[in-house]
Design a protein around this motif. Structure first.
Motif, PDB file in Angstrom:
ATOM      1  N   SER A 389      11.668 -23.049  -8.196  1.00  0.00           N
ATOM      2  CA  SER A 389      10.654 -22.757  -7.177  1.00  0.00           C
ATOM      3  C   SER A 389      11.303 -22.333  -5.863  1.00  0.00           C
ATOM      4  CB  SER A 389       9.765 -23.978  -6.951  1.00  0.00           C
ATOM      5  OG  SER A 389      10.536 -25.096  -6.527  1.00  0.00           O
ATOM      6  N   GLY A 390      12.451 -22.912  -5.535  1.00  0.00           N
ATOM      7  CA  GLY A 390      13.141 -22.514  -4.313  1.00  0.00           C
ATOM      8  C   GLY A 390      13.675 -21.099  -4.397  1.00  0.00           C
ATOM      9  N   VAL A 391      14.208 -20.717  -5.558  1.00  0.00           N
ATOM     10  CA  VAL A 391      14.713 -19.353  -5.746  1.00  0.00           C
ATOM     11  C   VAL A 391      13.572 -18.347  -5.656  1.00  0.00           C
ATOM     12  CG1 VAL A 391      15.784 -17.770  -7.401  1.00  0.00           C
ATOM     13  CG2 VAL A 391      16.698 -20.084  -7.114  1.00  0.00           C
ATOM     14  N   SER A 392      12.517 -18.569  -6.437  1.00  0.00           N
ATOM     15  CA  SER A 392      11.391 -17.625  -6.427  1.00  0.00           C
ATOM     16  C   SER A 392      10.678 -17.632  -5.078  1.00  0.00           C
ATOM     17  CB  SER A 392      10.404 -17.972  -7.544  1.00  0.00           C
ATOM     18  OG  SER A 392       9.894 -19.284  -7.384  1.00  0.00           O
ATOM     19  N   GLY A 393      10.674 -18.785  -4.384  1.00  0.00           N
ATOM     20  CA  GLY A 393      10.031 -18.856  -3.077  1.00  0.00           C
ATOM     21  C   GLY A 393      10.720 -17.986  -2.043  1.00  0.00           C
ATOM     22  N   ARG A 394      12.048 -18.009  -2.024  1.00  0.00           N
ATOM     23  CA  ARG A 394      12.786 -17.169  -1.069  1.00  0.00           C
ATOM     24  C   ARG A 394      12.592 -15.689  -1.381  1.00  0.00           C
ATOM     25  NH1 ARG A 394      18.440 -19.765   1.079  1.00  0.00           N
ATOM     26  NH2 ARG A 394      17.604 -21.817   1.653  1.00  0.00           N
ATOM     27  N   ILE A 395      12.622 -15.358  -2.673  1.00  0.00           N
ATOM     28  CA  ILE A 395      12.440 -13.956  -3.064  1.00  0.00           C
ATOM     29  C   ILE A 395      11.014 -13.496  -2.767  1.00  0.00           C
ATOM     30  CG2 ILE A 395      12.337 -12.439  -5.068  1.00  0.00           C
ATOM     31  CD1 ILE A 395      14.735 -13.995  -6.191  1.00  0.00           C
ATOM     32  N   ARG A 396      10.052 -14.347  -3.020  1.00  0.00           N
ATOM     33  CA  ARG A 396       8.652 -13.988  -2.748  1.00  0.00           C
ATOM     34  C   ARG A 396       8.436 -13.739  -1.262  1.00  0.00           C
ATOM     35  NH1 ARG A 396       3.156 -17.405  -4.403  1.00  0.00           N
ATOM     36  NH2 ARG A 396       1.742 -16.232  -3.042  1.00  0.00           N
ATOM     37  N   LEU A 397       9.003 -14.580  -0.410  1.00  0.00           N
ATOM     38  CA  LEU A 397       8.854 -14.394   1.031  1.00  0.00           C
ATOM     39  C   LEU A 397       9.431 -13.055   1.467  1.00  0.00           C
ATOM     40  CD1 LEU A 397       8.179 -15.387   3.894  1.00  0.00           C
ATOM     41  CD2 LEU A 397      10.410 -16.541   3.920  1.00  0.00           C
ATOM     42  N   ALA A 398      10.586 -12.687   0.924  1.00  0.00           N
ATOM     43  CA  ALA A 398      11.209 -11.415   1.294  1.00  0.00           C
ATOM     44  C   ALA A 398      10.314 -10.235   0.918  1.00  0.00           C
ATOM     45  CB  ALA A 398      12.575 -11.289   0.621  1.00  0.00           C
ATOM     46  N   PHE A 399       9.761 -10.260  -0.274  1.00  0.00           N
ATOM     47  CA  PHE A 399       8.879  -9.164  -0.696  1.00  0.00           C
ATOM     48  C   PHE A 399       7.589  -9.139   0.126  1.00  0.00           C
ATOM     49  CE2 PHE A 399      11.186  -9.212  -4.908  1.00  0.00           C
ATOM     50  CZ  PHE A 399      11.702  -7.938  -4.768  1.00  0.00           C
ATOM     51  N   GLU A 400       7.059 -10.294   0.470  1.00  0.00           N
ATOM     52  CA  GLU A 400       5.833 -10.338   1.275  1.00  0.00           C
ATOM     53  C   GLU A 400       6.076  -9.756   2.661  1.00  0.00           C
ATOM     54  OE1 GLU A 400       3.423 -14.187  -0.583  1.00  0.00           O
ATOM     55  OE2 GLU A 400       4.821 -14.468   1.075  1.00  0.00           O
ATOM     56  N   LEU A 401       7.214 -10.063   3.262  1.00  0.00           N
ATOM     57  CA  LEU A 401       7.527  -9.528   4.589  1.00  0.00           C
ATOM     58  C   LEU A 401       7.698  -8.013   4.528  1.00  0.00           C
ATOM     59  CD1 LEU A 401      10.070 -12.230   5.809  1.00  0.00           C
ATOM     60  CD2 LEU A 401       7.726 -11.908   6.619  1.00  0.00           C
ATOM     61  N   GLY A 402       8.386  -7.525   3.502  1.00  0.00           N
ATOM     62  CA  GLY A 402       8.561  -6.083   3.359  1.00  0.00           C
ATOM     63  C   GLY A 402       7.249  -5.363   3.143  1.00  0.00           C
ATOM     64  N   GLN A 403       6.392  -5.952   2.312  1.00  0.00           N
ATOM     65  CA  GLN A 403       5.094  -5.330   2.053  1.00  0.00           C
ATOM     66  C   GLN A 403       4.216  -5.338   3.299  1.00  0.00           C
ATOM     67  OE1 GLN A 403       2.013  -7.132  -0.645  1.00  0.00           O
ATOM     68  NE2 GLN A 403       2.667  -5.485  -2.009  1.00  0.00           N
ATOM     69  N   GLN A 404       4.267  -6.432   4.061  1.00  0.00           N
ATOM     70  CA  GLN A 404       3.468  -6.517   5.279  1.00  0.00           C
ATOM     71  C   GLN A 404       3.893  -5.460   6.295  1.00  0.00           C
ATOM     72  OE1 GLN A 404       3.466 -10.429   7.070  1.00  0.00           O
ATOM     73  NE2 GLN A 404       2.427  -9.729   8.923  1.00  0.00           N
ATOM     74  N   LEU A 405       5.199  -5.271   6.455  1.00  0.00           N
ATOM     75  CA  LEU A 405       5.679  -4.252   7.394  1.00  0.00           C
ATOM     76  C   LEU A 405       5.316  -2.859   6.904  1.00  0.00           C
ATOM     77  CD1 LEU A 405       7.242  -3.448   9.915  1.00  0.00           C
ATOM     78  CD2 LEU A 405       9.344  -3.529   8.553  1.00  0.00           C
ATOM     79  N   GLN A 406       5.423  -2.620   5.610  1.00  0.00           N
ATOM     80  CA  GLN A 406       5.092  -1.306   5.070  1.00  0.00           C
ATOM     81  C   GLN A 406       3.613  -0.984   5.254  1.00  0.00           C
ATOM     82  OE1 GLN A 406       5.474  -0.509   0.757  1.00  0.00           O
ATOM     83  NE2 GLN A 406       6.916   1.086   1.353  1.00  0.00           N
ATOM     84  N   HIS A 407       2.743  -1.970   5.063  1.00  0.00           N
ATOM     85  CA  HIS A 407       1.306  -1.737   5.260  1.00  0.00           C
ATOM     86  C   HIS A 407       1.007  -1.388   6.715  1.00  0.00           C
ATOM     87  CE1 HIS A 407       0.318  -4.389   1.529  1.00  0.00           C
ATOM     88  NE2 HIS A 407       0.866  -3.234   1.221  1.00  0.00           N
ATOM     89  N   TYR A 408       1.693  -2.054   7.632  1.00  0.00           N
ATOM     90  CA  TYR A 408       1.476  -1.748   9.047  1.00  0.00           C
ATOM     91  C   TYR A 408       1.930  -0.324   9.364  1.00  0.00           C
ATOM     92  CZ  TYR A 408       3.202  -1.203  13.803  1.00  0.00           C
ATOM     93  OH  TYR A 408       3.511  -0.694  15.034  1.00  0.00           O
ATOM     94  N   LEU A 409       3.113   0.054   8.912  1.00  0.00           N
ATOM     95  CA  LEU A 409       3.668   1.367   9.244  1.00  0.00           C
ATOM     96  C   LEU A 409       2.864   2.498   8.617  1.00  0.00           C
ATOM     97  CD1 LEU A 409       7.447   0.526   8.825  1.00  0.00           C
ATOM     98  CD2 LEU A 409       6.267   0.975  10.975  1.00  0.00           C
ATOM     99  N   ALA A 410       2.244   2.221   7.470  1.00  0.00           N
ATOM    100  CA  ALA A 410       1.470   3.265   6.789  1.00  0.00           C
ATOM    101  C   ALA A 410       0.287   3.738   7.627  1.00  0.00           C
ATOM    102  CB  ALA A 410       0.987   2.754   5.441  1.00  0.00           C
ATOM    103  N   ASP A 411      -0.178   2.921   8.556  1.00  0.00           N
ATOM    104  CA  ASP A 411      -1.340   3.275   9.377  1.00  0.00           C
ATOM    105  C   ASP A 411      -0.964   3.709  10.793  1.00  0.00           C
ATOM    106  OD1 ASP A 411      -3.091   2.662   7.294  1.00  0.00           O
ATOM    107  OD2 ASP A 411      -3.175   0.537   7.864  1.00  0.00           O
ATOM    108  N   VAL A 412       0.324   3.802  11.088  1.00  0.00           N
ATOM    109  CA  VAL A 412       0.750   4.186  12.440  1.00  0.00           C
ATOM    110  C   VAL A 412       0.928   5.698  12.497  1.00  0.00           C
ATOM    111  CG1 VAL A 412       2.521   3.933  14.209  1.00  0.00           C
ATOM    112  CG2 VAL A 412       1.887   1.969  12.792  1.00  0.00           C
ATOM    113  N   PRO A 413       0.207   6.389  13.380  1.00  0.00           N
ATOM    114  CA  PRO A 413       0.380   7.840  13.504  1.00  0.00           C
ATOM    115  C   PRO A 413       1.807   8.185  13.927  1.00  0.00           C
ATOM    116  CG  PRO A 413      -1.606   7.096  14.638  1.00  0.00           C
ATOM    117  CD  PRO A 413      -0.831   5.870  14.282  1.00  0.00           C
TER     118      PRO A 413
END
Length: 678
Positions: A389-413
């Motif tokens: 759970s600790g291994v998958s938790g760290r990896i999951r957090l990294a992917f969530e942060l990357g996806q969150q930043l990508q979603h924000y940038l996709a809407d920036v003119p």
């Protein structure tokens, strides 16, 4: 005189012992050899008694006490050494006390003469990182065990580690190879294939390859040094490694062209070559492109070729809640767990499908490194401490942060994402792939350049299948455009969807309005450089934005959450700070670009003002004032240049009194000063 006193004297410090007293003392020592011998014997006896005490105390107790003393010396605050003291010298004859050696090491770690105002420090952010680093001491100490016990222990650690990793990444029938070098694993896999494909290779060497030379295939997005490294390490010529181009018509432009790969394999087989291995990329490299692994597996299986996979998106194999479902991802893959987990000192792991035992052993895939240290101990301790759970938790957090930043940038003119994931629908009814919305619930959609049904890919050789356009509708207003990481974890997901959906690397750049393809201008490269430097300064080092120059795009900003040592400490609030900073600075860039046009127009309306293009300047631009007398002369002589320089310098001083945004620049080609604005 002690060893430390001797070092101080050598470094130019004043010795407290007068020269005469020192001479007399040395004379007395020489005149009394019997006393000197007695002191030597007494010293040996004291050392023997100390060693006996240490043996009674236990090796780990002694090591713990000594390690504390060792690290205490490195942790003491000290001023930088003089340049004469820290420069490289021939190895001294007399022995030095280890405290003096550590003092020099501390200085080399913290300071550099090229950056006198910067102090560097070692960063160990959590307990797991400290465990990993400390376990290096233990792994070296274990080599003093009895050889039989050492091999038994090393085998147990490797067995446990292999079991845990193959279960975490759902490669149940595979084995693991632990290496210190990132590329050593794929090299050993290549050796295994040589021994397997060429039965006489073990006896005849490269003579066995002459009739049908081997071929290895890598993507064009791979690091430029990889083909030559593989060819050299395997003892093959440079022509044995072929570079497969990326898609140019259909599919991601940073993914391998599977049709081209198919043609190259068929052509090499017809030419009596033996295709050995294809190296695929899923989220690796600068852009984090994802090859169509599903289609590549089909191509490789049809030609009996080994498929090796690398890239950050492989970490997503630990996410789904179906741990018993095997992951269909090639025949081998390389896992940089230390990078993904943010734990220093971890070795690299190569997971591979086992061929015959003879080839595996001949390639060194099962070799145990026990001469210098037990190299699996750090990984064993880290995995056991974190748990699955600790291994998958760290990896999951990294992917969530990357996806969150990508979603924000996709809407920036005026911000261009260089790699945008193939977003699949949460509800199962809609997906966006290839930039178009289409029905995915049992119908057809484009994904990775192939026509795919919801249940799996179905490549089309003759072209795209006919699609009923009445079934293709605009995106529903209430539909989610992407699958979140939580959806990947909670719902059954195919391996292909998993690798294409997660976001391991975010690459973006500020571009002119309307620019979708092509390279940025030099001025916009300057703006991106300024943006990256300012944002990095505001958010600190916890989100390390990289500035990378790309041939087809110009200067880009890149962040891979799976590469940061502090990613697992980040919170959504930290990412919000990054987004807030980007918002502010992009607003400033928008205003700068808009006013630059006004600035250029105003300058062009004056006969005495000339625009000046300044390299690496991200402001409004440069302007040069030239009086009428100089304009009448045409090309300026040196004396006139001096007058123009004086006038522009004086003008800058007056403007700076009203606004600090003005500064003085120089056109190197003309040696004429100008006023920089912005």
């Amino acid at each position: 005189m002690s060893a430390s006193d001797d070092i101080k004297s050598h470094n130019g410090e004043v010795n407290a012992v007068p020269e005469e007293s020192h001479h007399e003392k040395m004379t007395e020592e020489k005149d009394d050899p019997k006393e000197q011998q007695q002191e030597s014997v007494q010293g040996e006896e004291d050392q023997e008694e100390e060693d006996e005490d240490e043996e009674e105390e236990g090796a780990f107790s002694v090591l713990a006490r000594f390690s504390k003393e060792f690290l205490d010396i490195l942790s003491q605050p000290n001023e930088p050494l003089l340049e004469e003291e820290r420069k490289c010298k021939p190895l001294a004859g007399p022995a030095k006390h280890y405290s003096d050696v550590l003092r020099l090491l501390q200085d080399l770690i913290q300071y550099d003469s090229a950056e006198p105002d910067v102090t560097y420090s070692v960063e160990l952010s959590d307990v797991v990182s400290r465990l990993s680093v400390t376990s290096h001491i233990v792994s070296a100490a274990l080599t003093t065990l009895h050889p039989h016990q050492l091999r038994r222990l090393a085998t147990r650690l490797l067995s446990d580690t292999s079991l845990w990793i193959t279960r975490l990444f759902r490669k149940f029938e595979s084995a693991t190879c632990i290496t210190e070098d990132q590329r050593e694993g794929v090299v050993r896999v290549g050796r295994m294939l040589l021994h397997s494909k060429y039965p006489r290779y073990a006896n005849e060497g490269h003579l066995a390859l002459y009739a049908r030379p081997p071929r290895i295939y890598v993507a064009a997005t791979a690091h430029s040094s990889l083909p030559m490294h593989l060819a050299t390490a395997l003892g093959l010529g440079g022509s044995s490694v072929r570079v497969v181009p990326c898609n140019t018509v259909v599919g991601s432009p940073v993914a391998m062209d599977t049709a081209a790969l198919d043609r190259m394999l068929a052509a090499d087989l017809a030419a009596q070559k033996k295709p050995l291995m294809v190296i695929a990329n899923v989220g690796g490299g600068v852009l984090g492109g994802v090859d169509n692994v599903t289609r590549m597996q089909e191509v490789c299986q049809s030609h009996d070729v080994w498929l090796h996979v690398e890239g950050h998106n492989l970490a997503a194999l630990t996410l789904p809640n179906t741990p018993n479902l095997p992951a269909s991802v090639g025949d081998s893959m390389m896992l940089p767990l230390g990078t993904w987990l943010g734990v220093p000192g971890l070795p690299f792991v190569t997971v591979y499908r086992v061929l015959d035992d003879r080839s595996v052993h001949a390639a060194g895939l099962t070799a145990l490194n026990m001469h210098v240290r037990v190299d699996t101990l750090q990984l064993w301790i880290t995995l056991m401490t974190l748990g699955s759970s600790g291994v998958s938790g760290r990896i999951r957090l990294a992917f969530e942060l990357g996806q969150q930043l990508q979603h924000y940038l996709a809407d920036v003119p005026r911000v261009r994402l260089l790699v945008s994931g193939v977003w699949l629908v949460v509800s199962g009814e809609w997906c966006v792939a290839g930039g178009e919305w289409c029905v995915a619930g049992g119908e057809w959609c484009v994904a990775g350049g192939e026509w795919c049904e919801a249940g799996g890919c179905m490549p089309s050789v003759l072209g795209m299948p006919t699609v009923d356009t009445s079934m293709v509708s605009p995106r529903p207003t209430d539909a989610s455009p992407h699958t979140t990481i939580a959806d990947l974890v909670s719902r059954p997901t195919s391996t292909a969807q998993l690798l294409e959906t997660v976001c391991g690397t975010v690459v973006f750049q500020y571009v002119p309005e309307g620019l979708e393809d092509g390279k940025n201008s030099e001025y916009y490269d300057n703006l991106n450089s300024w943006l990256g430097q300012v944002v990095r300064r505001e958010v600190g080092g916890y989100i390390p934005l990289e500035l990378v120059s790309m041939e087809g795009a110009g200067l880009v900003l890149r962040w891979s959450p799976l590469e940061g040592p502090f990613t697992h400490h980040l919170t959504p609030l930290a990412l919000e700070e990054l987004i807030h900073s980007l918002d502010q600075q992009i607003e400033i860039l928008n205003a700068t670009v808009k006013q630059r046009e006004v600035f250029s127009e105003l300058v062009s309306q004056s006969d005495n003002l000339q625009l000046a293009e300044i390299p690496q300047w991200a402001g409004l631009g440069g302007v040069r004032y030239v009086p009428d007398a100089c304009l009448a002369q045409g090309a300026l002589p040196d004396s006139a240049k001096e007058d123009v320089n004086f006038l522009n310098s004086h003008l800058v001083e007056q403007l700076k009194a009203t606004d600090s945004a003005f500064s003085l620049g120089e056109l190197c080609s003309l040696l004429v000063s100008c006023v920089l604005s912005g």
